[in-house]
Design a protein around this motif. Sequence first.
Motif, short mmCIF file in Angstrom:
data_model
loop_
_atom_site.label_atom_id
_atom_site.label_comp_id
_atom_site.label_asym_id
_atom_site.label_seq_id
_atom_site.Cartn_x
_atom_site.Cartn_y
_atom_site.Cartn_z
N ALA A 217 -2.54 9.92 5.29
CA ALA A 217 -3.70 9.05 5.40
C ALA A 217 -3.64 8.26 6.69
O ALA A 217 -2.59 8.13 7.31
CB ALA A 217 -3.77 8.10 4.20
N THR B 169 -10.34 4.10 5.44
CA THR B 169 -9.29 5.02 5.02
C THR B 169 -9.77 6.42 5.33
O THR B 169 -10.82 6.84 4.85
CB THR B 169 -8.99 4.89 3.51
N THR C 57 0.86 -1.19 0.00
CA THR C 57 0.00 0.00 0.00
C THR C 57 0.90 1.24 0.00
O THR C 57 1.89 1.29 0.74
CB THR C 57 -0.91 0.03 1.24
N ASP D 242 -4.92 4.43 7.73
CA ASP D 242 -5.48 3.18 7.22
C ASP D 242 -5.70 2.22 8.37
O ASP D 242 -4.77 1.93 9.14
CB ASP D 242 -4.52 2.53 6.21
N THR E 171 -8.64 10.69 5.93
CA THR E 171 -7.66 11.73 5.65
C THR E 171 -7.54 12.63 6.87
O THR E 171 -8.55 13.08 7.39
CB THR E 171 -8.08 12.58 4.43
N ARG F 11 0.88 5.44 0.35
CA ARG F 11 0.09 6.58 0.78
C ARG F 11 0.91 7.86 0.63
O ARG F 11 2.12 7.86 0.85
CB ARG F 11 -0.33 6.43 2.24
#
Length: 394
Positions: A241, A232, A208, A243, A234, A210
């Motif tokens: 981010a 997810t 992943t 997660d 912000t 970000r």
Amino acid sequence: MAHRIAAWIALCMSLMMFAGGTAMADPKDEKFALIDGLEPDVTFSFADFALDMATKSPEAFIWNDSNQIPAGFPEFGMFSDLRERYIGYDPLNRDRFAIAIYTGKLEPQRIALALDYARIFATKWGDTNFGMQPHSPLFGELLGGDNSSGIMIVTRISVFRRGDEILVIRSRFQADHFATYARAMAEFVGNVTFAEPINPDAVPLQTTTRPAQSDGSAFAYDLPAHWQLLKTETPPSGSGALDLWIDASDPNRNLATVVSVIAPPKSMPDASSAPDPQQMANLSYDLAGSALSSLLPEVSFTLDPLDKTTFGDLDAVAAFNAQFVYVAKVGTEETPAQVSVLMSMGRDGVLLANTVVSPRPTDPYLTGTFMVGNYIQSQQLQAQIAYWNAKNAQ
């Protein structure tokens, strides 16, 4: 009783000696000495495993095939097809020193650090802990003791993880003969050479990436492929981010992680000065609480500090790093959990944080689950080190 005391004294004395009898400044290093570069003189083959290997055998050893299944390990939920494959010993001194070799298939959804596998074996082979050595995530050792017979028997447990398989070397010796056999163990473990490379696809991972900040740099991290992304978010600053992941293979949802890439709070010092340690400790507490609240909304909990660690590899590349560990009491039954918050802040003010929520190891299966959480945190540590190294190289 006098014999037991003498054995303990002998062990303490012998762990300070090299095989040749010279006192060493740091006896911890000698317990896990590795001597490599020697010509292998014995090979071991394992049908249905990619673990064939060669190494340097102790002098006068004979090796016999075995196919014994060690007792006491299925309940951890970590292994399948765990077997003793070879036993080696000097016929004249079998009671003093012997080596057994094991192979095991790993449950691919419950991968752990090599050292943690050694800790599992130590629960049955020598639970008096004389020290641990995490050489790498894929190679770890533990020295365990057992004096239930009246003679202190020490076991050096050496674990090599190769994808979804492990090779385990169990070196057993009488404590008062450590100085005699230390070099042989160091040579046997230190010269292990595998015939095949590690298969990187044996344990599937997902990557992943970000955003980290406006200059386009990004934070990439790996998790096992069966982990599920639940949320997810912000951050308010719009940079980075949050997660939230869970271990989808665990029916009880006992294991989760929150990966955070965020700008530091406005109250944090600017990028030209080091962050305040107390502010970072407070932030770790907030992150731990936020992770629990996200996983267990409307469930009460308490957090108590347990441990704090820093990492030399992060010291060299980040302005601040620490791993804060908390014990959580969750709900009215006060179910114990552990929350580990790994944080590093760059000199540019960007903050990377990983929060792992795992059960406390109160029974064998939960011990295995807890060790999977250690593996996840180790993966995140490597990801943070890689990010700051790349960032500083720009």
